[in-house]
Design an enzyme around this catalytic site. Structure first.
Site, short mmCIF file in Angstrom:
data_model
loop_
_atom_site.label_atom_id
_atom_site.label_comp_id
_atom_site.label_asym_id
_atom_site.label_seq_id
_atom_site.Cartn_x
_atom_site.Cartn_y
_atom_site.Cartn_z
N GLU A 100 0.91 -1.22 0.02
CA GLU A 100 -0.16 0.13 -0.01
C GLU A 100 0.83 1.20 -0.09
O GLU A 100 0.74 2.07 0.82
CB GLU A 100 -0.84 0.03 1.33
N PRO A 101 1.87 1.38 -0.98
CA PRO A 101 2.43 2.68 -0.80
C PRO A 101 1.82 3.72 -1.36
O PRO A 101 0.89 3.85 -2.18
CB PRO A 101 3.76 2.20 -2.07
N ARG A 127 3.63 7.65 -0.11
CA ARG A 127 4.70 8.56 -0.47
C ARG A 127 5.79 8.19 -1.35
O ARG A 127 6.04 9.05 -2.14
CB ARG A 127 5.30 8.65 0.96
N ARG A 161 3.34 19.88 6.66
CA ARG A 161 4.19 19.22 7.25
C ARG A 161 5.15 19.62 8.20
O ARG A 161 5.51 19.27 9.06
CB ARG A 161 4.76 18.28 6.10
N CYS A 171 -1.27 33.56 10.92
CA CYS A 171 -0.92 34.04 12.17
C CYS A 171 -0.35 33.02 13.31
O CYS A 171 -1.42 32.93 14.36
CB CYS A 171 -2.12 34.86 12.61
N1 LLP Z 1 -1.41 1.99 4.70
C1 LLP Z 1 -1.86 2.30 5.89
C2 LLP Z 1 -2.78 1.45 6.74
C3 LLP Z 1 -1.42 3.38 6.16
O1 LLP Z 1 -1.78 4.05 7.22
C4 LLP Z 1 -0.50 4.49 5.50
C5 LLP Z 1 -0.09 5.79 5.78
C6 LLP Z 1 0.03 3.96 4.17
C7 LLP Z 1 -0.42 2.58 3.88
C8 LLP Z 1 0.64 4.86 3.30
O2 LLP Z 1 1.85 5.03 3.93
P1 LLP Z 1 2.98 5.76 3.02
O3 LLP Z 1 3.65 4.72 1.69
O4 LLP Z 1 2.64 6.97 2.31
O5 LLP Z 1 4.27 6.05 4.07
N2 LLP Z 1 0.66 12.67 7.01
C9 LLP Z 1 1.86 12.07 7.28
C10 LLP Z 1 2.00 10.55 7.00
C11 LLP Z 1 0.89 9.67 7.39
C12 LLP Z 1 0.85 8.28 6.99
C13 LLP Z 1 -0.44 7.68 7.34
N3 LLP Z 1 -0.51 6.32 7.00
C14 LLP Z 1 3.14 12.78 6.95
O6 LLP Z 1 3.14 13.81 6.08
O7 LLP Z 1 4.48 12.23 6.75
#
Ligand code: LLP
Length: 421
Positions: free
Chosen positions: A278-279, A281, A317, A348
């Site tokens: 589940e990528p 980022r 972020r 602000c």
């Molecule tokens: N699967 C599940 C169950 C998740 O909770 C997440 C992210 C992903 C996949 C995707 O993860 P990724 O591959 O994008 O790392 N707002 C934060 C990141 C929060 C991630 C939450 N869950 C930031 O800006 O760093």
């Protein structure tokens, strides 16, 4: 192709000059590279080679319809966490049968909608949720495919707000309770336990925590097989990091290959499992820039400030995670005023900064690019300070398309009304 590069000191997004985009749409705005999004998704997909697999893009990273549509056309699956994300996937042409639904708090209404749409799997995070899904599926005359999302208690070595696989975290079912819950699932007529899932955190820069999680999950799968419960899929979540500063995360194919090798080592009994990732980022993080214009340059005794027209509501972020995003000029020059600047927005709050203590030279009117904001940039933006959300532009080769227009004040107040006298 590099998504963003300088040609004759001018920053380009693929084949389009960023300054010309600023001219066309005004600032601030997000710009994404389609080629990069596609290449990153394919890197995952191709690394699985002959194995049964599904790459489910995590919609929360960037849920723009155009992004989802581009990935749907490649055959992507999607990882969703809300009814809203499901609707986006469907409207973007995504296939419900390739959707997995994560999250600790699915409401009855959300479960019903996902069942009706025919999603691939609910990743269930508690016994109560399992019972609720069984009840709703019964009312709809269906059998819901479920995976239990287990919590492998692995430290992903990342920011505490985005670590999800530690035992203190609200996510997942503790390993010790998992087998019992699978037994329970077999007694429920309207759920079918098809798999196991986990997700240990985000912005991971090492492979080892994944391998550790995989080992623990496979141990559970083996235990279940011994007890006569055969699963069909294993979902290891997302979380692979990108380089924001000096991180050096593995590439998607390195990760996938390491995981497949470990599966191989664990023996033939696991070879039939469909592998899901589940990528978010790592697909889109480095495919996006936020372009902003310097409004004022201000010098005080303690600091120098560049006040720009993008703010924490556009990119949260830095304020929330103290995240570091590189900031570069859109037009490179040799001229330097030798100062160090905090790049701040007009909101602000003292937490409203895009970057602190940066060596930059710019004057009012100059354009700056904030890098690596494709993921969790636009999707976490808000209207705080009644600031319209900024446009999003998709670039492909030397073409661009506005995939979200700039909000107008009318959009912002459209749902509000005055109280009657
Ligand atoms: N699967 C599940 C169950 C998740 O909770 C997440 C992210 C992903 C996949 C995707 O993860 P990724 O591959 O994008 O790392 N707002 C934060 C990141 C929060 C991630 C939450 N869950 C930031 O800006 O760093």
């Amino acid at each position: 192709m590099e998504p963003f590069s300088y040609i004759d000191d001018q920053l380009y997004a693929e084949g389009v000059s960023v300054a010309s985009l600023a001219e066309a749409v005004g600032t601030p705005f997000y710009v994404y590279s389609r080629g990069t999004i596609e290449a990153q998704w394919r890197a995952y997909d191709e690394a699985f080679a002959g194995r049964d697999h599904l790459v489910c893009y995590a919609v929360k990273a960037n849920s723009n319809l155009a992004v989802l549509n581009i990935l749907a056309k490649l055959g992507s699956g999607f990882d969703i966490v809300s009814e809203g994300e499901l609707e986006r996937v469907l409207r973007a042409g995504g296939d419900a049968s390739r959707v997995v639904y994560s999250g600790v708090g699915k409401t009855a209404r959300e479960i019903k909608r996902a069942l009706e749409a025919g999603i691939a799997c609910f990743n269930v995070e508690s016994e109560e949720e399992l019972d609720r899904i069984n009840g709703i599926a019964g009312e709809c005359g269906r059998v819901a495919p479920v995976s239990l999302r287990v919590n492998p208690d692995v430290d992903p070595n990342t920011h505490p707000y985005i670590s999800t696989g530690l035992k203190e975290s609200k996510f997942g079912i503790p390993m010790g309770q998992a087998a019992g819950l699978y037994e329970h699932a077999t007694t429920l007529p309207h759920v079918n336990a098809v798999g196991v899932a986990c997700h240990i955190g985000s912005q991971l820069t090492e492979i080892d925590p994944y391998l550790e999680a995989l080992d623990r999950v496979l141990e559970l799968v083996g235990e279940l097989m011994d007890g006569g419960i055969e699963l069909q899929s294993l979902d290891l979540g997302g979380g692979l990091g990108v380089s924001y500063y000096d991180e050096d995360p593995p590439e998607p194919d390195d990760l996938v290959m390491a995981l497949m090798e470990r599966m191989q080592d664990m023996g033939s009994r696991y070879q039939q499992l469909r592998f899901i990732v589940e990528p978010g980022r790592s697909i889109i993080g480095n495919a996006g820039l936020l372009i902003t214009q310097v409004q004022y340059v201000k010098h005080t005794e303690a600091r120098n400030f560049m006040v720009v027209d993008a703010a924490m509501n556009d990119l949260l972020r830095p304020a929330v995670y103290d995240a570091w995003h590189e900031i570069v000029p859109v037009v490179q020059t040799d001229v330097s005023d030798g100062n160090i600047y905090d790049v701040v927005g007009p909101v602000c709050e003292s937490g409203d900064f895009l970057g602190r203590q940066r060596e930059l030279s710019a004057v009012s009117g100059d354009l700056l690019a904030v890098l690596s904001v494709g993921a969790y940039g636009a999707s976490m933006s808000s209207n705080y300070n009644t600031r319209p959300r900024v446009p999003e532009i998709m670039v492909s080769g030397d073409h661009y398309h506005v995939v979200r227009r700039r909000e107008k004040i009318d959009d912002l107040v459209a749902l509000e009304s005055l109280c009657p006298d």
